[in-house]
Scaffold this active site. Structure first.
Site, short mmCIF file in Angstrom:
data_model
loop_
_atom_site.label_atom_id
_atom_site.label_comp_id
_atom_site.label_asym_id
_atom_site.label_seq_id
_atom_site.Cartn_x
_atom_site.Cartn_y
_atom_site.Cartn_z
N ASP A 1 51.14 44.76 3.65
CA ASP A 1 52.22 45.49 4.62
C ASP A 1 53.56 44.80 4.41
OD1 ASP A 1 51.29 42.83 5.08
OD2 ASP A 1 51.69 42.94 7.28
N GLN A 2 53.73 44.01 3.37
CA GLN A 2 55.05 42.99 3.43
C GLN A 2 56.11 43.71 2.94
OE1 GLN A 2 53.77 40.50 0.25
NE2 GLN A 2 51.76 39.72 1.42
N GLU B 1 57.00 34.64 12.85
CA GLU B 1 57.51 33.41 13.01
C GLU B 1 58.98 33.24 12.85
OE1 GLU B 1 54.81 31.24 10.32
OE2 GLU B 1 53.14 31.81 11.53
N HIS C 1 45.12 35.72 8.82
CA HIS C 1 44.04 36.41 10.02
C HIS C 1 43.69 35.30 10.53
CE1 HIS C 1 43.06 39.92 7.30
NE2 HIS C 1 43.99 39.46 6.76
N GLN D 1 54.69 25.32 9.12
CA GLN D 1 55.70 26.24 8.80
C GLN D 1 56.51 26.49 10.05
OE1 GLN D 1 55.79 29.42 6.27
NE2 GLN D 1 55.90 31.11 7.79
N HIS E 1 58.04 36.19 1.91
CA HIS E 1 57.45 37.38 1.23
C HIS E 1 57.23 38.55 2.36
CE1 HIS E 1 54.09 35.37 3.56
NE2 HIS E 1 53.32 36.14 2.96
N TRP F 1 53.00 38.99 7.75
CA TRP F 1 53.50 39.57 9.20
C TRP F 1 53.64 38.19 10.16
CZ3 TRP F 1 56.53 42.15 11.82
CH2 TRP F 1 56.36 41.97 13.28
N ASN F 2 52.74 37.36 9.75
CA ASN F 2 52.86 36.07 10.47
C ASN F 2 54.29 35.29 10.17
OD1 ASN F 2 50.20 35.67 11.92
ND2 ASN F 2 49.38 36.03 9.71
#
Ligand code: UDP
Length: 472
Positions: A380-381, A364, A16, A341, A356, A359-360
């Site tokens: 959400d994965q 990315e 977040h 990352q 995993h 969303w980030n």
């Protein structure tokens, strides 16, 4: 220009904080004064960020009552109650003291799980905007779950062969749906908070949200909720990787959790182009020792160089020390407790990303043009992994055995497909270009962000639609 102050409030999790911080930086770079407020437990991970931020951005924290660790789902459910109580007070105090000092906030931005921030802003007559930090598809799934499709999902989702077609979304099988709408969900707070967000939006005249995605990535999902305007401002990643205008802006905020030795970049430099497998499962997940062992076996079988982020446990233990094949593994690759990352994903030696599918991480990987081996676990994965595999076609999802474990052979198989699949790599490059276009000069996300700034500048009423873009 008169100084305009914005309060941005976010949940204190890494997934977040990272996109919120990027939005805060963009607002500050445009000349606004931004106060970034989150619980101190999140701020302590950002100590370095404060030294590398543009003028105009300041950080503030509040105590969220977090104790060292969350051992059970009940601990997390209790935490959310405390976060709301203490966070509400902190937001109210901050708004009141800014006004008392003659420097009132003219706008409040808040992220998911914090619908009460919008309510406080409204009670104090300050316009507010909700920043959705998952893909539009997830907004659609939750929206439809809470508006007409809930019964069908609840009744059928335990059947693995069942699937549903929700408006604007691909056919979703049970395993593609977010974990919090399944009967097995133990986080009681999640769905009611989404409902509260939607209720709040429904009570606005022209509801709109900012969303960390871009137009060409999700054209249908973005349009599907008729009465809510989903305004794209993504990808919210450090600007050095988008427009390159600020080469110093390469990280989300320093070492965040655990400083890893920077020698991994040197190590990556020594590897051939597109040869390295990068593995990371985000900032929260801890895989079981058995699963970790299987991943290690898969890596040994595939005989490729790898960089693997294995976060230390709270008491500093290294999970890799428990591996039976540690020595053999370390001949092939490198294990680090944390890394920068996006820098890693953008490195020319990167071949694929075992992820995993947070969303980030997913965005990315798209911005970096790197194929993904998806290993979704919760939240959400699974939906993100589905989109990566079947819609954007930049990756492949691992399949578990009957015991819920992904075996080494399956890991090897999927790594081979991601490393050698030319179509996946071609698609990954295509999405990279489209992401950069959206975030570049004249791109849809840039235009939307300018319109949002224009609204703040014009003292936008909360219920007014965005004004036309201003030149900043
Ligand atoms: N991240 C990082 N270094 C690491 C692992 C993760 O900088 O070694 C960052 C990553 O770039 C991403 C965030 O942590 O921005 C994780 O967010 P995501 O939504 O992928 O997953 P979550 O942590 O929320 O499960």
């Amino acid at each position: 220009m008169e100084e305009l102050r914005v309060l941005l409030v976010t949940f204190p999790g890494q997934g977040h904080i990272n996109p919120s911080l990027q939005l805060a930086k963009r607002l500050a770079a445009a000349g606004l004064k931004v106060t970034f407020l989150t619980a101190s437990s999140g701020l302590t991970r950002m100590s370095k960020a404060t030294t590398a931020t543009p003028p105009g951005l300041t950080f503030a924290g509040f105590s969220d009552g977090a104790t060292a660790s969350f051992k059970t789902a009940d601990d997390v459910n209790d935490y959310m109650v405390e976060l709301r109580r203490l966070g509400s007070r902190a937001v109210e105090d901050m708004i009141a003291s800014a006004a008392a000092n003659g420097q009132p906030f003219v706008h409040v931005v808040y992220t998911i799980l914090l619908p009460w921030v919008g309510q406080i802003a409204r009670d104090l007559n300050i316009p507010s905007t909700f920043l959705w930090i998952q893909p539009a598809a997830l907004f659609g799934v939750y929206y439809h779950y809470l508006n007409g499709y809930g019964d069908a999902i609840r009744e059928n989702v335990v059947d693995p062969s069942w699937s549903i077609h929700l408006p604007g979304l691909p056919q979703l099988h049970s395993r593609d749906l977010p974990s919090v709408i399944k009967p097995s969900n133990v986080y009681d707070f999640a769905v009611p908070l989404v409902q509260e967000h939607l209720d709040f939006l429904a009570s606005e005249k022209n509801p709109k949200i900012l969303i960390n995605t871009f137009d060409t990535l999700e054209p249908e999902a973005l349009k599907v909720v008729e009465n809510i305007n989903l305004v794209t401002v993504g990808p919210l990643i450090p600007s050095a990787f988008l427009d390159g205008k600020d080469p110093s802006d390469t990280s989300f905020g320093g070492d965040l959790f655990q400083k890893s030795a920077d020698h991994y970049i040197e190590w990556l430099n020594s590897k051939p182009k597109e040869s390295v497998v990068y593995l990371s499962f985000g900032s929260l997940l801890v895989l079981s020792n058995r699963q970790t062992e299987e991943i290690a076996r898969g890596l040994i079988q595939s005989r490729r160089p790898f960089l693997w982020v294995m976060r230390r446990t709270e008491n500093g233990e290294k999970q890799e020390d428990k591996l039976s094949c540690k020595e053999e593994l370390e001949e092939l690759g490198m294990i680090v407790p944390w890394c920068s990352q996006v820098e890693v994903l953008q490195h020319p030696s990167l071949g694929c990303f075992v992820s995993h599918c947070g969303w980030n991480s997913s965005l990315e990987s798209l911005v970096s043009g790197v194929p993904v081996v998806g290993f979704p676990q919760w939240s959400d994965q699974a939906t993100n992994a589905k989109l990566i595999e079947d819609v954007w076609k930049t990756g492949i999802r691992l399949t578990e055995n009957e015991e819920g474990i992904v075996e080494g052979g399956e890991i090897k198989r999927c790594i081979e497909m991601a490393m050698e699949g030319e179509e996946m790599r071609r698609n990954a490059k295509k999405w990279k270009d489209l992401a950069l276009e959206a975030a570049g000069e004249g791109g849809s996300s840039t235009v939307n962000l300018r319109a949002f700034l224009g609204e703040i500048e014009a003292g936008g009423e909360p219920d007014e639609p965005f004004l036309s873009p201003l030149t900043l």
